[in-house]
Design a protein around this motif. Structure first.
Motif, PDB file in Angstrom:
ATOM      1  N   GLU A   1       1.073   4.134  -4.617  1.00  0.00           N
ATOM      2  CA  GLU A   1       2.211   3.866  -3.452  1.00  0.00           C
ATOM      3  C   GLU A   1       3.525   4.180  -3.755  1.00  0.00           C
ATOM      4  O   GLU A   1       4.181   4.627  -2.896  1.00  0.00           O
TER       5      GLU A   1
ATOM      6  N   ARG B   1       5.010  -7.472  -0.351  1.00  0.00           N
ATOM      7  CA  ARG B   1       4.710  -6.333   0.685  1.00  0.00           C
ATOM      8  C   ARG B   1       3.534  -5.759   0.350  1.00  0.00           C
ATOM      9  O   ARG B   1       2.810  -5.873   1.537  1.00  0.00           O
ATOM     10  N   LEU B   2       2.812  -5.868  -0.618  1.00  0.00           N
ATOM     11  CA  LEU B   2       1.368  -5.141  -0.477  1.00  0.00           C
ATOM     12  C   LEU B   2       0.345  -6.125  -0.209  1.00  0.00           C
ATOM     13  O   LEU B   2      -0.908  -5.819   0.232  1.00  0.00           O
TER      14      LEU B   2
ATOM     15  N   THR C   1       0.204  -6.206   3.470  1.00  0.00           N
ATOM     16  CA  THR C   1      -0.477  -5.180   4.029  1.00  0.00           C
ATOM     17  C   THR C   1      -2.074  -4.927   3.634  1.00  0.00           C
ATOM     18  O   THR C   1      -2.867  -4.216   4.210  1.00  0.00           O
TER      19      THR C   1
ATOM     20  N   ARG D   1      -3.190  -4.107   0.940  1.00  0.00           N
ATOM     21  CA  ARG D   1      -3.339  -3.087  -0.415  1.00  0.00           C
ATOM     22  C   ARG D   1      -3.624  -3.784  -1.758  1.00  0.00           C
ATOM     23  O   ARG D   1      -4.459  -3.092  -2.543  1.00  0.00           O
TER      24      ARG D   1
END
Length: 301
Positions: free
Chosen positions: A138, A254-255, A258, A260
């Motif tokens: 990322e 944040r991940l 999403t 991820r």
């Protein structure tokens, strides 16, 4: 703040604290457990930014004088608590917040990984290894990972540019051919810590981050390390500051939001099975599976 605990995890470090292998301040009776997800029940005087009912998580309880998370309620310093992103299932979150924060700090705080650099991850299919691959990819780094043959495709799906069988007799030669300039950041999640090979594969000014293998005593090839202007850095997340943990939490959230960051294999157990869970972890039964103690019947991921 007082937190109603939805779920906690079982990490190797939890067994180290409980058994005394990781010396730390404890008060008895002692509650085990590093991580939690839950909801704020009460806020202390002067606490700002949180209100009762907020979904939250923490990954730094259960050591250094702090009681743990394996309970129906836990008392948590506000600076160690982070909001859980909306629509992220509690069990999915608690499974990754510890390995993901470990990976972030290893790569960016201690490994100083930058975009375009090459990172080598030994054990790329494990819990911390998977997070290392996702976070490095990322961030725009090129990831070379090793894993068992049946896990190689999984590593590629996570973002590894190259995934190699760790049992390959020509592994070092293959890595060297893929990285003619050398490796910028070398991380071995298995704790084998073969510093001779690691230094051989390093690029000039490369960094080796040690995050496992507390009992290993490898030989350090000081001459080659010196000539490459390289470094070896030990790292244990239990010594991370609250500021460092909060910095890692920004990327983790944040991940998580999403999708991820997600555990590959989760098994849930009731809270009263904590002792059995520790026994299974110490017995080497899990092979990358995340054990979660579901305290409040949290929604499955």
């Amino acid at each position: 703040m007082l937190v109603d605990v939805a779920a906690t995890t079982v990490n190797p470090v939890d067994t180290f604290v409980r058994s005394g292998r990781y010396p730390t301040r404890l008060s008895f009776p002692f509650v085990i457990g590093r991580d939690l997800v839950g909801t704020v029940a009460e806020t202390g005087a002067g606490v700002r930014g949180f209100t009762p009912g907020d979904a939250v998580w923490c990954n730094s309880l259960g050591h250094d004088g702090r009681q743990g998370a394996a309970a129906e309620q836990a008392s948590v310093e506000a600076r160690r608590l982070y909001r859980l992103p909306a629509r992220v299932p509690p069990l999915a979150a608690v499974a990754v917040v510890h390995p993901a924060a470990t990976a972030w700090l290893a790569l960016f705080r201690h490994g100083r990984l930058g975009p375009g650099e090459t990172v080598f991850v030994a054990g790329a299919a494990g819990n911390v290894g998977s997070a290392l691959v996702v976070l490095a990819a990322e961030a725009g780094a090129r990831v070379i990972g090793t894993a068992a043959k049946h896990d190689l495709e999984h590593c590629r799906e996570l973002g590894a540019a190259e995934a190699l069988d760790y049992a390959d007799d020509r592994l070092t030669e293959r890595i060297a051919s893929l990285c003619p300039r050398g490796i910028d950041v070398h991380v071995d999640t298995s704790g084998r810590n073969d510093l001779g090979t690691a230094v051989e594969l390093l690029a000039p000014r490369g960094r080796i981050v040690l995050l496992a293998g507390a009992r290993t005593r490898p030989v350090l090839p000081a001459g080659p390390l010196y000539m490459k202007d390289a470094s070896v850095r030990g790292f244990v997340i239990s010594r991370a500051t609250t500021a460092e943990l909060a910095e890692a939490a920004v990327t983790v959230n944040r991940l998580l939001a999403t999708g991820r960051l997600r555990a590959r294999d989760i098994e849930t157990l009731p809270l009263h099975a904590a002792a059995k869970a520790h026994q299974r972890m110490e017995g080497g039964e899990l092979h990358g599976r995340r054990l979660i103690l579901d305290v409040a019947g949290a929604t499955a991921p």
